[in-house]
Design a protein around this motif. Structure first.
Motif, PDB file in Angstrom:
ATOM      1  N   ALA A   1      44.881  27.389  46.492  1.00  0.00           N
ATOM      2  CA  ALA A   1      44.701  28.200  45.284  1.00  0.00           C
ATOM      3  C   ALA A   1      45.025  27.414  44.013  1.00  0.00           C
ATOM      4  O   ALA A   1      45.939  26.591  43.991  1.00  0.00           O
ATOM      5  CB  ALA A   1      45.568  29.435  45.361  1.00  0.00           C
ATOM      6  N   ARG A   2      44.243  27.695  42.964  1.00  0.00           N
ATOM      7  CA  ARG A   2      44.519  27.178  41.626  1.00  0.00           C
ATOM      8  C   ARG A   2      44.925  28.299  40.680  1.00  0.00           C
ATOM      9  O   ARG A   2      45.449  28.037  39.601  1.00  0.00           O
ATOM     10  CB  ARG A   2      43.279  26.480  41.062  1.00  0.00           C
ATOM     11  N   HIS A   3      44.630  29.548  41.067  1.00  0.00           N
ATOM     12  CA  HIS A   3      44.906  30.706  40.220  1.00  0.00           C
ATOM     13  C   HIS A   3      45.534  31.808  41.071  1.00  0.00           C
ATOM     14  O   HIS A   3      45.249  31.910  42.265  1.00  0.00           O
ATOM     15  CB  HIS A   3      43.617  31.227  39.582  1.00  0.00           C
ATOM     16  N   VAL A   4      46.359  32.646  40.427  1.00  0.00           N
ATOM     17  CA  VAL A   4      47.064  33.725  41.119  1.00  0.00           C
ATOM     18  C   VAL A   4      46.776  35.038  40.401  1.00  0.00           C
ATOM     19  O   VAL A   4      46.949  35.138  39.178  1.00  0.00           O
ATOM     20  CB  VAL A   4      48.590  33.467  41.141  1.00  0.00           C
ATOM     21  N   PHE A   5      46.336  36.033  41.161  1.00  0.00           N
ATOM     22  CA  PHE A   5      46.077  37.352  40.599  1.00  0.00           C
ATOM     23  C   PHE A   5      46.827  38.414  41.395  1.00  0.00           C
ATOM     24  O   PHE A   5      46.944  38.316  42.617  1.00  0.00           O
ATOM     25  CB  PHE A   5      44.582  37.659  40.600  1.00  0.00           C
ATOM     26  N   LEU A   6      47.320  39.408  40.670  1.00  0.00           N
ATOM     27  CA  LEU A   6      47.967  40.569  41.281  1.00  0.00           C
ATOM     28  C   LEU A   6      47.004  41.735  41.176  1.00  0.00           C
ATOM     29  O   LEU A   6      46.312  41.899  40.166  1.00  0.00           O
ATOM     30  CB  LEU A   6      49.262  40.914  40.543  1.00  0.00           C
ATOM     31  N   THR A   7      46.959  42.547  42.218  1.00  0.00           N
ATOM     32  CA  THR A   7      46.158  43.763  42.186  1.00  0.00           C
ATOM     33  C   THR A   7      46.990  44.878  42.791  1.00  0.00           C
ATOM     34  O   THR A   7      47.987  44.629  43.469  1.00  0.00           O
ATOM     35  CB  THR A   7      44.816  43.570  42.934  1.00  0.00           C
ATOM     36  N   GLY A   8      46.597  46.091  42.535  1.00  0.00           N
ATOM     37  CA  GLY A   8      47.326  47.246  43.047  1.00  0.00           C
ATOM     38  C   GLY A   8      46.999  48.461  42.212  1.00  0.00           C
ATOM     39  O   GLY A   8      46.360  48.355  41.159  1.00  0.00           O
ATOM     40  N   LEU A   9      47.442  49.600  42.670  1.00  0.00           N
ATOM     41  CA  LEU A   9      47.165  50.850  41.971  1.00  0.00           C
ATOM     42  C   LEU A   9      47.823  50.862  40.597  1.00  0.00           C
ATOM     43  O   LEU A   9      48.842  50.184  40.390  1.00  0.00           O
ATOM     44  CB  LEU A   9      47.676  52.029  42.804  1.00  0.00           C
ATOM     45  N   PRO A  10      47.271  51.622  39.651  1.00  0.00           N
ATOM     46  CA  PRO A  10      47.902  51.733  38.335  1.00  0.00           C
ATOM     47  C   PRO A  10      49.341  52.238  38.469  1.00  0.00           C
ATOM     48  O   PRO A  10      49.625  53.126  39.268  1.00  0.00           O
ATOM     49  CB  PRO A  10      47.032  52.771  37.609  1.00  0.00           C
ATOM     50  N   GLY A  11      50.248  51.627  37.706  1.00  0.00           N
ATOM     51  CA  GLY A  11      51.639  52.054  37.692  1.00  0.00           C
ATOM     52  C   GLY A  11      52.486  51.525  38.820  1.00  0.00           C
ATOM     53  O   GLY A  11      53.661  51.867  38.939  1.00  0.00           O
TER      54      GLY A  11
ATOM     55  N   THR B   1      49.318  43.943  28.685  1.00  0.00           N
ATOM     56  CA  THR B   1      49.069  45.228  28.042  1.00  0.00           C
ATOM     57  C   THR B   1      50.295  46.116  28.205  1.00  0.00           C
ATOM     58  O   THR B   1      51.025  46.019  29.186  1.00  0.00           O
ATOM     59  CB  THR B   1      47.829  45.922  28.634  1.00  0.00           C
ATOM     60  N   GLU B   2      50.497  46.959  27.203  1.00  0.00           N
ATOM     61  CA  GLU B   2      51.607  47.919  27.223  1.00  0.00           C
ATOM     62  C   GLU B   2      51.093  49.294  26.842  1.00  0.00           C
ATOM     63  O   GLU B   2      50.257  49.415  25.937  1.00  0.00           O
ATOM     64  CB  GLU B   2      52.681  47.532  26.194  1.00  0.00           C
ATOM     65  N   GLU B   3      51.619  50.307  27.499  1.00  0.00           N
ATOM     66  CA  GLU B   3      51.312  51.674  27.100  1.00  0.00           C
ATOM     67  C   GLU B   3      51.930  51.955  25.739  1.00  0.00           C
ATOM     68  O   GLU B   3      53.001  51.443  25.423  1.00  0.00           O
ATOM     69  CB  GLU B   3      51.929  52.677  28.089  1.00  0.00           C
ATOM     70  N   VAL B   4      51.259  52.781  24.948  1.00  0.00           N
ATOM     71  CA  VAL B   4      51.807  53.265  23.682  1.00  0.00           C
ATOM     72  C   VAL B   4      52.000  54.761  23.846  1.00  0.00           C
ATOM     73  O   VAL B   4      51.062  55.477  24.197  1.00  0.00           O
ATOM     74  CB  VAL B   4      50.849  52.966  22.507  1.00  0.00           C
ATOM     75  N   ARG B   5      53.232  55.208  23.622  1.00  0.00           N
ATOM     76  CA  ARG B   5      53.552  56.635  23.793  1.00  0.00           C
ATOM     77  C   ARG B   5      54.157  57.198  22.516  1.00  0.00           C
ATOM     78  O   ARG B   5      54.908  56.515  21.834  1.00  0.00           O
ATOM     79  CB  ARG B   5      54.533  56.834  24.946  1.00  0.00           C
ATOM     80  N   ILE B   6      53.845  58.455  22.241  1.00  0.00           N
ATOM     81  CA  ILE B   6      54.470  59.204  21.156  1.00  0.00           C
ATOM     82  C   ILE B   6      54.947  60.514  21.757  1.00  0.00           C
ATOM     83  O   ILE B   6      54.169  61.239  22.379  1.00  0.00           O
ATOM     84  CB  ILE B   6      53.487  59.461  19.990  1.00  0.00           C
TER      85      ILE B   6
ATOM     86  N   THR C   1      46.135  39.854  36.336  1.00  0.00           N
ATOM     87  CA  THR C   1      46.038  41.078  37.126  1.00  0.00           C
ATOM     88  C   THR C   1      44.603  41.587  37.073  1.00  0.00           C
ATOM     89  O   THR C   1      43.910  41.427  36.065  1.00  0.00           O
ATOM     90  CB  THR C   1      46.990  42.188  36.617  1.00  0.00           C
ATOM     91  N   ILE C   2      44.186  42.170  38.182  1.00  0.00           N
ATOM     92  CA  ILE C   2      42.865  42.787  38.285  1.00  0.00           C
ATOM     93  C   ILE C   2      43.040  44.152  38.950  1.00  0.00           C
ATOM     94  O   ILE C   2      43.957  44.356  39.748  1.00  0.00           O
ATOM     95  CB  ILE C   2      41.873  41.913  39.085  1.00  0.00           C
ATOM     96  N   PRO C   3      42.153  45.095  38.627  1.00  0.00           N
ATOM     97  CA  PRO C   3      42.262  46.422  39.239  1.00  0.00           C
ATOM     98  C   PRO C   3      41.812  46.416  40.696  1.00  0.00           C
ATOM     99  O   PRO C   3      41.089  45.528  41.127  1.00  0.00           O
ATOM    100  CB  PRO C   3      41.338  47.286  38.379  1.00  0.00           C
ATOM    101  N   VAL C   4      42.252  47.434  41.419  1.00  0.00           N
ATOM    102  CA  VAL C   4      41.769  47.604  42.790  1.00  0.00           C
ATOM    103  C   VAL C   4      40.308  48.048  42.716  1.00  0.00           C
ATOM    104  O   VAL C   4      39.894  48.681  41.749  1.00  0.00           O
ATOM    105  CB  VAL C   4      42.600  48.652  43.579  1.00  0.00           C
ATOM    106  N   PRO C   5      39.511  47.703  43.732  1.00  0.00           N
ATOM    107  CA  PRO C   5      38.106  48.142  43.714  1.00  0.00           C
ATOM    108  C   PRO C   5      38.035  49.665  43.723  1.00  0.00           C
ATOM    109  O   PRO C   5      38.694  50.316  44.519  1.00  0.00           O
ATOM    110  CB  PRO C   5      37.538  47.564  45.013  1.00  0.00           C
TER     111      PRO C   5
END
Length: 194
Positions: free
Chosen positions: A2-12, A38-43, A143-147
């Motif tokens: 591998a030359r690159h590393v990606f994490l995947t998994g469900l949101p949160g 990325t970060e969530e923005v909450r009010i 990071t990449i989303p799950v299919p």
């Protein structure tokens, strides 16, 4: 290898938390890192959108709910969110371009959290990621989303690359996998001659 590393998994599930832990450890080891997360923005406890934050701490808007998007025209939407492609590109693209007339892509670790629907509205971002993936000496921790549903072309391309190691993050492994991710990134950097 591998030359690159990606994490995947469900949101949160904790992908961004693992990215933060990895950044802290790798920075302490003297690894030159550029990129964003990325970060969530909450009010008042209500999520109103997402911001992009660079590794150096600069912040910009990625998306807002329709009620909080302002009066500007928005061409891109994901669910209830209006995506601000211009703001995203202004903050992120300079991280991936030439600096002082020299190609600055070599021998760096690029953090890209995340390559998802909102970010992929930017064709210039897609081109930049593809270029980094193919640059000798560059390593991506991303990071990449799950299919799910309609496939995302760049995400599927990343999944199919032989030079990518993908970690599937779950609630069961998220507290014990950080060191394995960091070690894999360090091994990728060695393979890339860093």
């Amino acid at each position: 290898m591998a030359r690159h590393v990606f994490l995947t998994g469900l949101p949160g599930v904790g992908k961004t938390t693992l990215i933060h832990k990895s950044i802290d450890t790798l920075k302490s080891a003297g690894v030159p890192i550029v990129g964003f997360y990325t970060e969530e923005v909450r009010i008042n406890g209500r999520r109103i959108g997402f911001d992009v934050v660079t590794v150096s701490g600069k912040r910009g808007t990625l998306s807002r709910t329709r009620n909080d998007a302002g009066s500007g025209r928005c061409e891109y939407r994901v669910g209830q969110y209006a995506v601000d492609v211009s703001s995203f590109e202004c903050l992120v693209l300079p991280l991936f371009t030439k600096v002082n007339g020299k190609d600055d892509k070599e021998k760096k670790l690029y953090v890209i959290d995340e390559i998802g629907k909102m970010e992929l509205f930017s064709e210039r971002f897609v081109q930049a990621v593809r270029q980094i993936l193919d640059t000798t000496g560059a390593t991506i921790l991303g990071t990449i989303p799950v299919p799910k549903g309609k496939s995302l072309c760049l995400v599927e391309d990343i999944r199919s690359r032989r030079d990518v190691k993908i970690f599937n993050i779950t609630k069961d492994n998220r507290n014990s996998i950080a060191q394995e991710i960091i070690t894999t990134v360090q091994d990728c950097r060695k393979l890339n001659g860093m």
